[in-house]
Design an enzyme around this catalytic site. Structure first.
Site, short mmCIF file in Angstrom:
data_model
loop_
_atom_site.label_atom_id
_atom_site.label_comp_id
_atom_site.label_asym_id
_atom_site.label_seq_id
_atom_site.Cartn_x
_atom_site.Cartn_y
_atom_site.Cartn_z
N TYR A 245 36.87 46.54 27.12
CA TYR A 245 36.44 45.83 28.33
C TYR A 245 36.82 44.35 28.17
O TYR A 245 36.67 43.78 27.09
CB TYR A 245 34.91 45.96 28.49
CG TYR A 245 34.34 44.99 29.50
CD1 TYR A 245 34.25 45.34 30.84
CD2 TYR A 245 33.91 43.72 29.11
CE1 TYR A 245 33.75 44.44 31.78
CE2 TYR A 245 33.41 42.82 30.03
CZ TYR A 245 33.33 43.18 31.36
OH TYR A 245 32.85 42.29 32.28
N GLU B 199 37.60 41.53 36.09
CA GLU B 199 37.19 42.45 35.04
C GLU B 199 38.23 43.55 34.88
O GLU B 199 38.76 44.04 35.87
CB GLU B 199 35.87 43.14 35.42
CG GLU B 199 34.63 42.34 35.11
CD GLU B 199 33.38 43.17 35.40
OE1 GLU B 199 32.45 43.10 34.58
OE2 GLU B 199 33.33 43.88 36.42
#
Ligand code: GDP
Ligand code: MN
Length: 390
Positions: A101, A189
């Site tokens: 991530y 993101e």
């Protein structure tokens, strides 16, 4: 403004971040044609502006034409947390060794940017954030310093990414930072950012939220607007220059000043009602603004009553009252109005409105009384609600 995944990926690509080739499709036939061009195996991905698509059945691998037909057919029209899928992204499938991530956002309290990286990316990142927050490395970036490759590398190392992913992930972080800053985003993101078996680091998902206040220097953002999932009421309000946010209650709210508008929402809640919107008409509570505000609220089928809460400071209440009367000549309202006008020239305002007083225009002296009355009318209890929406 939030982007769909496919738009976010195209945004990433401008800054050199590796993404998979893919195409948008809005029908099963288009999905098959896209898959043929993209090359099997493919991933069929629901394009909705909400996370957790994978878990909701909105992301499926397809090895051949029959599987594309099956999955595209199932995903189109699927309801994912209230968002109905109208568009698919058909992407060449990637082999995954590891899911990470990476993201950037603004830490307003610290007045710095915040880099976030985790070795435990994938569909459960929210759970990781809750149960093991230490698994997500957070590092402040001073916008005056920017993000150098060496620091990016130290962040991905600290996050515990695999050795063979470090160089690639550090470079993605630097590129993503540029995308975030130069691209005028509020949030970017990548989840998952994947390591492939042949050692490449690659963005498999994209979340990009653009800073609307920077739109003036990005004429190219126009292409995103037509495809966005904007609330119809909000679209109309924006066109009319109003500061409006749609909610799902039955009490339409018009107030002057963001603080008063928020207090009005709270008081309506406190007396058992629920607001249909937030609407701050600011200092310009003239007839035109009032008519625009009433027009927007009038398009909302859930609204049963409109609560107008104005405190006259610089704005004079008599102006507001005239505005309401002028607005009523322009707009035929399907809900009664409950008014609380206080402050400068409030007495004069009530006299002006008294000429038109009816069960469609109800005056109350205080915010609390007005909220109570509005909630009564909304729930159909008030004697004077006969003229309301039937
Ligand atoms: P989200 O659930 O809305 O975050 O959708 P994502 O785009 O992140 O996809 C969810 C999950 O599907 C990912 O975490 C991956 O595990 C899986 N996935 C997505 N794309 C691919 C792919 O190209 N190959 C493989 N094997 N899995 C994928
Ligand atoms: Mn994801």
């Amino acid at each position: 403004m939030d982007l769909f995944e496919y738009q976010g990926k195209q945004y990433f690509a401008r800054y050199g971040i590796a993404i998979s080739p893919g195409e948008v499709a809005v029908t099963v036939d288009e999905a098959v044609a896209a898959a043929n061009r993209v090359g099997y195996p493919v991933v069929v991905k629901a394009q909705v502006q909400v996370g957790g698509r994978g878990k909701a059945g909105g992301v499926k691998l397809a090895a051949d034409r029959a599987e594309v037909e099956l999955h595209a057919g199932n995903i189109l029209g699927l309801d994912i947390k209230g968002h109905v899928v109208k568009r698919l992204w058909i992407e060449h499938a990637t082999d995954i060794s590891k899911e990470y991530y990476a993201g950037f956002t603004l830490d307003r309290a610290a007045r710095l940017y915040l880099a976030m990286v985790s070795a435990r990316g994938g569909v459960d990142i929210e759970q990781v954030a809750e149960e093991d927050p230490g698994a997500i490395v957070r590092r402040h970036i001073n916008p005056l310093d920017g993000l150098a490759l060496a620091e990016a590398r130290s962040i991905v190392e600290e996050a515990g990414l695999d050795a063979e992913a470090l160089d690639g992930a550090a470079q993605v972080l630097v590129d993503l930072y540029r995308c975030y800053v130069e691209g005028d985003a509020d949030l970017v993101e990548i989840n998952p950012l994947v390591l492939t078996p042949d050692g490449r680091v690659h963005a498999l998902d994209a979340k990009v939220s653009l800073d609307d206040d920077a739109a003036y220097r990005h004429p190219e953002w126009e292409e995103f607007e037509g495809t966005g999932e904007i609330d119809e009421r909000e679209r109309l309000a924006k066109k009319k220059g109003l500061n409006y946010i749609g909610l799902d209650g039955s009490v339409g709210i018009i107030a002057n000043g963001a603080g008063l508008a928020m207090s009005t929402l709270d008081v309506v809640n406190q007396v058992g009602g629920s607001a249909a919107n937030f609407l701050d008409i600011g200092g310009g509570a003239n007839a035109d603004v009032m008519a625009n505000a009433l027009e927007v609220i009038n398009t909302d089928q859930n609204v049963r009553v409109i609560l107008v809460n104005i405190f006259g400071g610089i704005v004079r209440c008599d102006e507001v009252a005239r505005g309401i009367l002028a607005a009523l000549d322009r707009v035929s309202l399907s809900s009664p109005i409950v008014l609380r006008l206080d402050g400068t020239n409030a007495v004069l305002a009530r006299e002006i409105l008294a000429e038109r007083a009816s069960d469609q225009i109800i005056n109350e002296p205080t915010m609390l009384a007005a909220a109570r009355r509005a909630v009564e009318v909304a729930s159909g209890e008030a004697a004077g609600s006969a003229g309301g929406r039937s």
